[in-house]
Structures are given as structure tokens and as C-alpha cells.
Design a protein around this motif. Structure first.
Motif, PDB file in Angstrom:
ATOM      1  N   SER A 137      43.415  49.152  29.433  1.00  0.00           N
ATOM      2  CA  SER A 137      43.167  47.753  29.781  1.00  0.00           C
ATOM      3  C   SER A 137      42.547  47.655  31.159  1.00  0.00           C
ATOM      4  O   SER A 137      42.696  48.553  31.994  1.00  0.00           O
ATOM      5  CB  SER A 137      44.485  46.968  29.750  1.00  0.00           C
ATOM      6  N   ALA A 138      41.841  46.568  31.392  1.00  0.00           N
ATOM      7  CA  ALA A 138      41.432  46.217  32.746  1.00  0.00           C
ATOM      8  C   ALA A 138      42.660  45.714  33.508  1.00  0.00           C
ATOM      9  O   ALA A 138      43.742  45.541  32.934  1.00  0.00           O
ATOM     10  CB  ALA A 138      40.346  45.146  32.712  1.00  0.00           C
ATOM     11  N   THR A 190      41.798  34.724  21.904  1.00  0.00           N
ATOM     12  CA  THR A 190      41.903  34.965  23.340  1.00  0.00           C
ATOM     13  C   THR A 190      43.359  34.886  23.783  1.00  0.00           C
ATOM     14  O   THR A 190      44.059  33.917  23.474  1.00  0.00           O
ATOM     15  CB  THR A 190      41.075  33.939  24.126  1.00  0.00           C
ATOM     16  N   VAL A 191      43.791  35.913  24.516  1.00  0.00           N
ATOM     17  CA  VAL A 191      45.158  35.967  25.039  1.00  0.00           C
ATOM     18  C   VAL A 191      45.091  36.292  26.524  1.00  0.00           C
ATOM     19  O   VAL A 191      44.399  37.241  26.927  1.00  0.00           O
ATOM     20  CB  VAL A 191      46.009  37.032  24.311  1.00  0.00           C
ATOM     21  N   GLU A 192      45.779  35.507  27.342  1.00  0.00           N
ATOM     22  CA  GLU A 192      45.817  35.816  28.774  1.00  0.00           C
ATOM     23  C   GLU A 192      46.691  37.041  28.995  1.00  0.00           C
ATOM     24  O   GLU A 192      47.848  37.082  28.593  1.00  0.00           O
ATOM     25  CB  GLU A 192      46.358  34.629  29.569  1.00  0.00           C
ATOM     26  N   ARG A 225      42.009  35.172  36.171  1.00  0.00           N
ATOM     27  CA  ARG A 225      42.740  35.341  34.914  1.00  0.00           C
ATOM     28  C   ARG A 225      42.070  36.452  34.112  1.00  0.00           C
ATOM     29  O   ARG A 225      40.853  36.428  33.900  1.00  0.00           O
ATOM     30  CB  ARG A 225      42.727  34.050  34.083  1.00  0.00           C
ATOM     31  N   LEU A 226      42.869  37.398  33.643  1.00  0.00           N
ATOM     32  CA  LEU A 226      42.371  38.461  32.776  1.00  0.00           C
ATOM     33  C   LEU A 226      42.746  38.127  31.338  1.00  0.00           C
ATOM     34  O   LEU A 226      43.919  37.948  31.015  1.00  0.00           O
ATOM     35  CB  LEU A 226      42.974  39.806  33.178  1.00  0.00           C
ATOM     36  N   HIS A 227      41.735  38.012  30.482  1.00  0.00           N
ATOM     37  CA  HIS A 227      41.938  37.657  29.081  1.00  0.00           C
ATOM     38  C   HIS A 227      41.523  38.820  28.178  1.00  0.00           C
ATOM     39  O   HIS A 227      40.523  39.495  28.447  1.00  0.00           O
ATOM     40  CB  HIS A 227      41.097  36.431  28.695  1.00  0.00           C
ATOM     41  N   ALA A 276      35.284  42.774  20.464  1.00  0.00           N
ATOM     42  CA  ALA A 276      36.550  42.793  21.208  1.00  0.00           C
ATOM     43  C   ALA A 276      36.227  43.111  22.661  1.00  0.00           C
ATOM     44  O   ALA A 276      35.102  43.489  22.999  1.00  0.00           O
ATOM     45  CB  ALA A 276      37.513  43.818  20.619  1.00  0.00           C
ATOM     46  N   GLY A 277      37.221  42.964  23.524  1.00  0.00           N
ATOM     47  CA  GLY A 277      37.025  43.302  24.921  1.00  0.00           C
ATOM     48  C   GLY A 277      37.906  42.474  25.830  1.00  0.00           C
ATOM     49  O   GLY A 277      38.890  41.869  25.390  1.00  0.00           O
ATOM     50  N   GLN A 278      37.543  42.454  27.099  1.00  0.00           N
ATOM     51  CA  GLN A 278      38.309  41.691  28.088  1.00  0.00           C
ATOM     52  C   GLN A 278      37.358  40.972  29.043  1.00  0.00           C
ATOM     53  O   GLN A 278      36.228  41.422  29.278  1.00  0.00           O
ATOM     54  CB  GLN A 278      39.259  42.607  28.863  1.00  0.00           C
ATOM     55  N   VAL A 279      37.849  39.854  29.574  1.00  0.00           N
ATOM     56  CA  VAL A 279      37.072  39.008  30.471  1.00  0.00           C
ATOM     57  C   VAL A 279      37.968  38.572  31.620  1.00  0.00           C
ATOM     58  O   VAL A 279      39.150  38.256  31.408  1.00  0.00           O
ATOM     59  CB  VAL A 279      36.529  37.761  29.731  1.00  0.00           C
ATOM     60  N   VAL A 280      37.423  38.547  32.828  1.00  0.00           N
ATOM     61  CA  VAL A 280      38.119  37.967  33.983  1.00  0.00           C
ATOM     62  C   VAL A 280      37.412  36.671  34.330  1.00  0.00           C
ATOM     63  O   VAL A 280      36.190  36.640  34.515  1.00  0.00           O
ATOM     64  CB  VAL A 280      38.103  38.917  35.190  1.00  0.00           C
ATOM     65  N   THR A 281      38.183  35.594  34.390  1.00  0.00           N
ATOM     66  CA  THR A 281      37.625  34.286  34.727  1.00  0.00           C
ATOM     67  C   THR A 281      38.213  33.776  36.036  1.00  0.00           C
ATOM     68  O   THR A 281      39.308  34.163  36.445  1.00  0.00           O
ATOM     69  CB  THR A 281      37.904  33.259  33.621  1.00  0.00           C
TER      70      THR A 281
END
Length: 315
Positions: free
Chosen positions: A90-91, A276-278, A286-288, A296-301
Motif C-alpha cells: 500500500s501507499a 472507494t475506501v479511505e 486522504r489516502l483512498h 484498481a489503485g490508490q489516490v491521495v487527495t
């Protein structure tokens, strides 16, 4: 430039990001992404440090920057002489001066021996063929949890079917690093779309160009270069143009690249719906985690705007 949000339909607001002209190296197409910068995020190579590997499956990182939040990139793998090498599932977000132990890392060597050489390579990113598996394993114990998938990938590549990722990363390194020299990192570039053959492979967005520059080699050579090397097509005949001078040649090349980017829409996944899950938060960041049937993947907002994204095709 083409707007990124007109091409990528994802569960994240991509307004403001723009696509440059595609670059092609064999089976790998890279489309540069430019857009809004978010300064002050600690970059991964010059800011983050691998403190130690505490036995199997436990990796300790340190944000050594005097100020600024570090975004630990998704699926980053660290190389350490004399110890087993691991990749994170994970990030993560780490404050200035913070030291953090990740207890759900994946060991990427199934037995002692065959260590990756740390003198000229600091970190890598897991090949895209392994990323959906690794993302699903976040938070789960077991250092050997990725060995079977690594073994399967090695077998597809005609290598011994063992859980040793270094069979690809080091033994094929000379081939893989060619993608770095054949593709150009542009000034101000802070992201990229990657396609292998005529299929979407991944979207990577960094907070700023410095951050992305430090991710360039691990992404181009390992995260996406491995799949591109496997799909490398026969060398095509060079494209010819009926031109009279250099100006006309440049115009024809520009038109050819523009036609190429028009085709990219048909290479995108048909199903881009994602849940989407925080995952975690730090101050306003916020890392989702995003999961779907094909992406799939992850995003930081920050205030609902993405400042980091790593989305990839589900294999």
C-alpha cells in the motif's frame, strides 16, 4: 493538449490535468501528463529512507525531511544488501521526521541468495502483473504471500518458476532500462499514462515534477517496462512521409502523434467503475484505495482534489 479527464473516466476528479503527445518504445506507449502542482510533498528517493528490514515481512521507513509530508508510493520495493528484499502492498502518508514500521510487506525473494544489487538501484515498483494481487494483500500478514504470484509471472517469461523477483529485475535489467533511454521525461511533467500494446496499463500522477522524476525509472523500467518487454513486437518498418523539407517533416510527425492520441480512447477499459475506501489520513491529506473489475489503485487527495494517483489495469 488533450484534457486527461476526457480520456480517463475514473472515480477521481482529474480536471486540470492535460495530456502531451504520445511517445512509443516498442510495445510501451507513454503519454506525458502535465497539470496543477502541489509543492512541499517529500519526494521518495531523496526524502524517504529505508531504515531497516526487521525480519521477514517488516520494513521500517523514515521520512528524513525537516518539513513536509511524504507520500510513500504504491508498491514501492526496497533493496538492501545482505537482507531479503521487500515491496509494500500500500501507499502511505508520513509526517516529517516520522519512522514507521510496515508489517504487511511482501518478501520478493523466496529463499536466501540472489540478492538484488543495491549499489546502482535504490528502489523499484512492482510489475503491473503483480500489482492487483499486492493491493489485495494490504494489511494481511505473511511475508511469503506474493511468492506464488511471482513464480507464476516468472514462468510466463520463460524463467524458473520461483518466487524470486530478481530473476526479472536484475537478469533482464539491461533490456528493461532501454525503456528509460527510449522515452523522454519532459520538463514540467508530473505524470504519465502507460499502454502496453493497445491496452491501458496504468496512470501515474505525482504532486510535482521533482517527485515524478524520482519515480520515472522505477515506473518506466519495472512497473510497466516488464510487461512491455514481454509484449515487444517485431521491429516495424519505419514510417515514411512525403515531405520536401524539415518543416513539413515536423508537421507530419505532429499529425502522426495527434492521430495516435485519438486512438488511445479505444485502448481504455470499458468498465471504469470503482469502489472507494479511505485508507488513512494525515492533516488534510486522504489516502483512498480504489478497486474495480478492470482498474484498481490508490489516490491521495487534498480537499477532494488528487495530488497523487497510481491506477493500473487489473490482470
Amino acid at each position: 493538449m488533450t484534457r486527461l479527464d476526457t480520456l480517463v473516466r475514473a472515480a477521481v476528479d482529474l480536471t486540470g490535468y492535460r495530456l502531451g503527445l504520445p511517445q512509443v518504445a516498442g510495445a510501451l506507449t507513454m503519454v506525458p501528463v502535465h497539470g496543477p502542482e502541489r509543492p512541499g510533498i517529500v519526494p521518495p528517493r531523496s526524502g524517504l529512507k529505508l531504515n531497516r528490514v526487521v525480519g521477514y515481512g517488516n520494513v521500517e521507513l523514515h521520512n528524513g525531511a525537516p518539513s513536509g509530508v511524504a507520500i510513500v508510493p504504491l508498491h514501492i520495493g526496497y533493496i538492501q544488501e545482505g537482507a531479503q528484499n521487500h515491496a509494500l502492498c500500500s501507499a502511505a502518508l508520513m509526517g516529517a521526521g516520522e519512522t514507521r514500521l510496515f508489517e504487511d510487506a511482501c518478501c520478493v525473494q523466496a529463499a536466501q541468495g540472489g540478492y538484488l544489487q543495491g549499489r546502482d538501484q535504490w528502489f523499484f515498483v512492482l510489475p503491473v502483473e503483480l500489482r492487483a494481487k499486492a493491493l489485495a494483500l494490504r494489511g494481511k500478514p505473511g511475508y511469503s504471500k506474493l511468492w506464488q504470484d511471482i513464480s507464476t509471472v516468472n514462468g510466463r517469461y520463460g524463467l524458473p518458476a520461483r518466487g524470486h523477483l530478481e530473476q526479472i529485475l536484475t537478469r533482464k535489467r539491461a533490456v528493461l532500462t532501454q525503456f528509460r533511454s527510449r522515452l523522454e521525461l519532459l520538463p514540467g511533467q508530473l505524470g504519465a499514462l502507460f499502454f502496453v500494446g493497445e491496452k491501458f496499463a496504468g496512470l501515474e500522477i505525482a504532486p510535482d515534477p521533482r517527485f515524478f522524476a524520482e519515480m520515472w525509472m522505477p515506473l518506466v523500467c519495472f512497473a510497466y517496462g516488464v510487461a512491455a518487454w514481454r509484449a515487444e513486437p517485431p521491429r516495424p518498418e519505419p514510417e515514411s512521409f512525403a515531405v520536401r523539407d524539415l518543416a513539413e517533416l515536423r508537421a507530419e510527425l505532429t499529425r502522426s502523434r495527434e492521430h495516435h492520441i485519438e486512438r488511445l480512447g479505444s485502448w481504455m477499459p470499458a468498465d471504469t467503475a470503482m469502489n472507494t475506501v479511505e485508507q488513512e489520513r494525515y492533516l488534510d491529506l486522504r489516502l483512498h484505495t480504489l478497486t474495480g473489475a478492470q482498474l484498481a489503485g490508490q489516490v491521495v487527495t487534498e480537499h477532494d482534489r488528487p495530488i497523487y494517483a497510481s491506477l493500473f489495469a487489473v490482470h
